[in-house]
Design an enzyme around this catalytic site. Structure first.
Site, PDB file in Angstrom:
ATOM      1  N   GLU A   1       0.813  -1.213   0.000  1.00  0.00           N
ATOM      2  CA  GLU A   1       0.000   0.000   0.000  1.00  0.00           C
ATOM      3  C   GLU A   1       0.852   1.272   0.000  1.00  0.00           C
ATOM      4  O   GLU A   1       0.353   2.362   0.220  1.00  0.00           O
ATOM      5  CB  GLU A   1      -0.972  -0.011   1.179  1.00  0.00           C
ATOM      6  CG  GLU A   1      -2.030  -1.090   1.015  1.00  0.00           C
ATOM      7  CD  GLU A   1      -3.075  -1.104   2.116  1.00  0.00           C
ATOM      8  OE1 GLU A   1      -2.894  -0.415   3.150  1.00  0.00           O
ATOM      9  OE2 GLU A   1      -4.083  -1.803   1.949  1.00  0.00           O
TER      10      GLU A   1
ATOM     11  N   GLY B   1      -4.242 -15.506  -5.845  1.00  0.00           N
ATOM     12  CA  GLY B   1      -4.831 -16.129  -7.019  1.00  0.00           C
ATOM     13  C   GLY B   1      -5.197 -17.590  -6.810  1.00  0.00           C
ATOM     14  O   GLY B   1      -5.509 -18.293  -7.762  1.00  0.00           O
TER      15      GLY B   1
ATOM     16  N   ASN C   1      -6.543   0.181  -5.665  1.00  0.00           N
ATOM     17  CA  ASN C   1      -6.272  -1.253  -5.519  1.00  0.00           C
ATOM     18  C   ASN C   1      -7.283  -2.065  -6.341  1.00  0.00           C
ATOM     19  O   ASN C   1      -8.190  -2.695  -5.809  1.00  0.00           O
ATOM     20  CB  ASN C   1      -6.318  -1.645  -4.041  1.00  0.00           C
ATOM     21  CG  ASN C   1      -5.786  -3.035  -3.796  1.00  0.00           C
ATOM     22  OD1 ASN C   1      -5.607  -3.827  -4.726  1.00  0.00           O
ATOM     23  ND2 ASN C   1      -5.547  -3.354  -2.547  1.00  0.00           N
ATOM     24  N   GLU C   2      -7.110  -2.029  -7.659  1.00  0.00           N
ATOM     25  CA  GLU C   2      -8.052  -2.689  -8.566  1.00  0.00           C
ATOM     26  C   GLU C   2      -8.186  -4.186  -8.351  1.00  0.00           C
ATOM     27  O   GLU C   2      -9.297  -4.711  -8.435  1.00  0.00           O
ATOM     28  CB  GLU C   2      -7.712  -2.365 -10.021  1.00  0.00           C
ATOM     29  CG  GLU C   2      -8.076  -0.940 -10.383  1.00  0.00           C
ATOM     30  CD  GLU C   2      -8.024  -0.704 -11.871  1.00  0.00           C
ATOM     31  OE1 GLU C   2      -8.389  -1.613 -12.644  1.00  0.00           O
ATOM     32  OE2 GLU C   2      -7.620   0.406 -12.250  1.00  0.00           O
TER      33      GLU C   2
ATOM     34  N   TYR D   1     -13.742  -7.866  -4.475  1.00  0.00           N
ATOM     35  CA  TYR D   1     -14.907  -7.516  -3.669  1.00  0.00           C
ATOM     36  C   TYR D   1     -16.170  -7.441  -4.518  1.00  0.00           C
ATOM     37  O   TYR D   1     -17.259  -7.804  -4.059  1.00  0.00           O
ATOM     38  CB  TYR D   1     -14.683  -6.190  -2.938  1.00  0.00           C
ATOM     39  CG  TYR D   1     -13.494  -6.208  -2.005  1.00  0.00           C
ATOM     40  CD1 TYR D   1     -13.134  -7.349  -1.299  1.00  0.00           C
ATOM     41  CD2 TYR D   1     -12.705  -5.079  -1.836  1.00  0.00           C
ATOM     42  CE1 TYR D   1     -12.034  -7.361  -0.451  1.00  0.00           C
ATOM     43  CE2 TYR D   1     -11.609  -5.078  -0.987  1.00  0.00           C
ATOM     44  CZ  TYR D   1     -11.288  -6.226  -0.299  1.00  0.00           C
ATOM     45  OH  TYR D   1     -10.206  -6.236   0.540  1.00  0.00           O
ATOM     46  N   LYS D   2     -16.029  -6.991  -5.760  1.00  0.00           N
ATOM     47  CA  LYS D   2     -17.195  -6.956  -6.654  1.00  0.00           C
ATOM     48  C   LYS D   2     -17.727  -8.365  -6.903  1.00  0.00           C
ATOM     49  O   LYS D   2     -18.944  -8.566  -6.987  1.00  0.00           O
ATOM     50  CB  LYS D   2     -16.840  -6.275  -7.976  1.00  0.00           C
ATOM     51  CG  LYS D   2     -16.736  -4.774  -7.859  1.00  0.00           C
ATOM     52  CD  LYS D   2     -16.363  -4.133  -9.189  1.00  0.00           C
ATOM     53  CE  LYS D   2     -16.279  -2.625  -9.072  1.00  0.00           C
ATOM     54  NZ  LYS D   2     -15.873  -1.985 -10.332  1.00  0.00           N
TER      55      LYS D   2
END
Length: 154
Positions: A28, A98, A129-130, A136-137
């Site tokens: 981060e 992953g 943070n894509e 989360y999506k």
């Protein structure tokens, strides 16, 4: 034989959890922001008045267990929603990303929410943070663009 499991964090896990916290801070772009000591961290989780709990993702190979991730949380109270689980940090070490370990940790958190009869769960994610946002999506999380974070350090 390789095995990945989720279990409660124990006091003796704290040094490894602190390593993963530092790994997260570096990811981060804020490695200097981690100022808590190991003693403070242990006391906050396992002292007289613990304020956090956590689940560890462990990898066991040839009988040796290694913590490869964790989800640290506490219970917060919302005057609008009631008691909710607040996920402070979820980290999976880079070499194990992953492999659905984050999903396993979230599933264990969901179990905790249900077991404690909480009203839901909250957490934060950095806007850049894509990979995390996309994860989360997939969990059907909602994002609130109206609220800003605020803090005061002492």
């Amino acid at each position: 034989m390789e095995k990945i499991t989720i279990r409660d964090v124990r006091k003796e896990d704290c040094p490894r959890i602190m390593e993963l916290i530092q790994e997260l801070a570096e990811y981060e772009k804020a490695p200097e922001a981690v100022t808590v000591t190991l003693a403070e961290f242990e006391d906050a989780g396992f002292g007289k008045d613990p304020v956090w709990k956590a689940f560890a993702a462990t990898h066991t190979e040839d009988g040796k267990e290694t913590i490869i991730g964790f989800a640290l949380y506490y219970i917060r109270y919302s005057t609008w929603k009631g008691c909710r689980l607040y996920l402070e940090d979820l980290v999976v070490t880079e070499s194990f990303r992953g492999r659905r370990i984050g999903h396993m940790l979230f599933e264990r958190l969901f179990e905790e929410v249900r077991a404690k009869k909480l009203k839901g769960m909250n957490w934060q994610v950095l806007e850049w943070n894509e990979p995390a946002i996309n994860f989360y999506k997939k969990l059907n999380a909602t994002f609130d663009p109206e609220w800003w974070n605020a803090s005061i350090d002492f």
